[in-house]
Design an enzyme around this catalytic site. Structure first.
Site, PDB file in Angstrom:
ATOM      1  N   CYS A   1       0.845  -1.371  -0.165  1.00 51.03           N
ATOM      2  CA  CYS A   1       0.023   0.013   0.203  1.00 51.03           C
ATOM      3  C   CYS A   1       0.674   1.316   0.011  1.00 51.03           C
ATOM      4  CB  CYS A   1      -0.841   0.052   1.217  1.00 51.03           C
ATOM      5  SG  CYS A   1      -1.962   1.422   1.248  1.00 51.03           S
TER       6      CYS A   1
ATOM      7  N   GLY B   1      -1.924   2.143  -7.085  1.00 47.83           N
ATOM      8  CA  GLY B   1      -2.844   2.147  -8.180  1.00 47.83           C
ATOM      9  C   GLY B   1      -2.265   3.377  -9.177  1.00 47.83           C
TER      10      GLY B   1
END
Length: 268
Positions: free
Chosen positions: A74, A211
């Site tokens: 993350c 992302g």
């Protein structure tokens, strides 16, 4: 009861409970992580971050999604951890080692090189990960990239026109992705990227660091943008740099919200 401290932080609105379990171990199970992440009956977060001792890095970081599933990487949370430590640090994650350069106004991470082979995403069977022969309504032919966790990237004319609440869960749970997948839809505009992300185990978030990395890598590899590129999301912007064969560099902010105390046993 086992009482302990937690820190609430966010990276561009992608919010975290961060627990420093180095001084005193904290047992974290999927059920406990899910209960703590609940926004109505718990503390509330997109991901819960558990910091543990590491023999090979400054700290080991474990990541639990809102649904309690443990995942590999993350980016937004890693920037928050470096900010919380207040110094340059090396972070051990299940997705690889990450080097973080601390700054008062921004954090720069050196992320592991992206992977493109279908086995590394992973995909359920052999296919061209650069243009997968799959489609879900108007979303078709994604590129798949692993940047410590798996991503499918779709380039579209209007990122805001995509019904991500409908399509995100379908793609996340498609049998083509045995470990599920993060779903990215992006529009190229004026040399930058507009991005929305459906995160596996969470849903659509205001920002997703991995992302942004995966989408930037896909756009650079396809010649849609030049490195470094600005990636704009609902929560703010990140700068992503990547050259083929190299590490991914991510620069962005991290915000401290508050510290609290909780009885872990109250949450299972």
């Amino acid at each position: 009861m086992a009482r302990g401290e937690f820190h609430k932080m966010h990276g561009l609105g992608n919010d975290f409970i961060i627990i420093d379990a180095r001084p005193s171990p904290v047992v974290m199970t999927p059920a406990r992580a899910k209960a703590l992440a609940d926004r109505k009956t718990g503390i509330g977060c997109d991901q819960l971050i558990l910091l543990e001792p590491s023999d090979i890095a400054t700290v080991r970081m474990r990541i639990f999604n809102q649904d309690g599933s443990e995942v590999e990487s993350c980016g937004n949370a890693t920037r928050c951890v470096v900010s919380l430590l207040g110094k340059n640090a090396t972070i051990e994650t299940a997705g690889g080692m990450i080097d973080g350069a601390y700054g008062e106004n921004s954090i720069t991470l050196q992320m592991p090189p992206p992977r493109f082979d279908w086995q590394d995403i992973p995909l359920a069977f052999a296919m061209d990960s650069a243009a997968m022969p799959l489609a879900w309504d108007e979303l078709a032919g994604p590129m798949a990239v692993n940047v410590g966790n798996p991503h499918a990237i779709f380039f579209v004319d209007d990122v805001d026109a995509i019904d991500l609440a409908h399509l995100g869960p379908q793609i996340e749970h498609d049998a083509a992705f045995p470990e599920r997948v993060n779903v990215n839809v992006a529009t190229v505009r004026d040399g930058a990227l507009l991005l929305r992300v459906w995160e596996r185990g969470v849903g659509e978030t205001r920002a997703c660091g991995t992302g942004a990395c995966a989408t930037a890598v896909a756009a650079i590899r396809q010649g849609k943008v030049a490195s470094p590129v600005t990636v704009n999301q609902a929560g703010g912007s990140l700068t992503i740099g990547w050259e083929p064969g190299g590490l991914i560099e991510m620069t962005g902010g991290a915000t401290y919200v508050f510290m609290g105390e909780v009885d872990w046993d109250d949450f299972g």
